[in-house]
Design an enzyme around this catalytic site. Sequence first.
Site, PDB file in Angstrom:
ATOM      1  N   ARG A   1       0.849  -1.189   0.000  1.00 12.70           N
ATOM      2  CA  ARG A   1       0.000   0.000   0.000  1.00 12.70           C
ATOM      3  C   ARG A   1       0.883   1.237   0.000  1.00 12.70           C
ATOM      4  NH1 ARG A   1      -3.709   0.398   5.170  1.00 12.70           N
ATOM      5  NH2 ARG A   1      -1.703   0.887   6.102  1.00 12.70           N
TER       6      ARG A   1
ATOM      7  N   ASP B   1       1.791  -3.201  12.929  1.00 12.96           N
ATOM      8  CA  ASP B   1       2.202  -3.564  11.567  1.00 12.96           C
ATOM      9  C   ASP B   1       2.680  -5.018  11.576  1.00 12.96           C
ATOM     10  OD1 ASP B   1       4.017  -4.017   9.309  1.00 12.96           O
ATOM     11  OD2 ASP B   1       3.610  -1.921   8.855  1.00 12.96           O
TER      12      ASP B   1
ATOM     13  N   ASP C   1       6.252  -5.693  10.297  1.00  5.97           N
ATOM     14  CA  ASP C   1       7.284  -5.247  11.244  1.00  5.97           C
ATOM     15  C   ASP C   1       7.352  -6.183  12.450  1.00  5.97           C
ATOM     16  OD1 ASP C   1       7.726  -3.170   9.554  1.00  5.97           O
ATOM     17  OD2 ASP C   1       6.900  -1.605  10.860  1.00  5.97           O
TER      18      ASP C   1
HETATM   19  N1  URA Z   1      -1.491  -3.735   7.982  1.00  4.77           N
HETATM   20  C1  URA Z   1      -0.936  -4.067   9.169  1.00  4.77           C
HETATM   21  O1  URA Z   1       0.128  -4.686   9.218  1.00  4.77           O
HETATM   22  N2  URA Z   1      -1.577  -3.677  10.297  1.00  4.77           N
HETATM   23  C2  URA Z   1      -2.732  -3.009  10.284  1.00  4.77           C
HETATM   24  O2  URA Z   1      -3.282  -2.719  11.350  1.00  4.77           O
HETATM   25  C3  URA Z   1      -3.302  -2.695   9.024  1.00  4.77           C
HETATM   26  C4  URA Z   1      -2.663  -3.067   7.893  1.00  4.77           C
END
Ligand code: URA
Length: 211
Positions: free
Chosen positions: A103, A201, A204
């Site tokens: 994204r 995330d 991460d």
């Molecule tokens: N992608 C992620 O890794 N976490 C989120 O909360 C939304 C999209």
Amino acid sequence: MRVTVLDHPLVAHKLSVLRDKSTPSPVFRQLVEELVTLLAYEATREVRVEPITIQTPVAETQGVGLSRPRPLVVPILRAGLGMLEGMTRLIPTAEVGFLGMARDDTTLDIITYAERLPEDLTGRQVYVLDPMLATGGTLREAIKFLYRRGAEQITCVCLLAAPEGIAKLEEELGDAEANLVLAAIDERLDENAYIVPGLGDAGDRLYGVVD
Ligand code: URA
């Protein structure tokens, strides 16, 4: 779209540890694998099988084997890769293809930056792995891409979803049939399109932050 949320205390327990921000990456990765194996059990409920004859030590009998073409598992890079081991543990003979989608944090548009899939997916049952169904943009693009290649049935396996993302998928996929198997549906998206309460995330948390 058929949405299934796994209602099981072990799923809820593992998800709670995943959500905890103090859970370190190695534990997080291990738990994602375990959770995905549990989700995969439900996601593969309709995997195609065909009758086979087998010989037990005692007698000949009828059993079932996975049909051909074999199921295709498609992790969405990067975070979906953390789900691959848990999925293939349950269906080790599945083929694996890859879709790299990300994204754009400014426009929120979805960019396909890598693709390693068979050209022809006619008759294939496809299992898409993406831990977080947030805005729904990535899964929408992945599902459309796979149907364009001829996929017959698509099942998305996610850890968490936001209601907004599910609604968007349902609205934009129209009549295209897809299954969605989840560990939980959370409250909402925040202003940065993160799932709340979520787990942060996922890429991460799985792999650490790469600058
Ligand atoms: N992608 C992620 O890794 N976490 C989120 O909360 C939304 C999209």
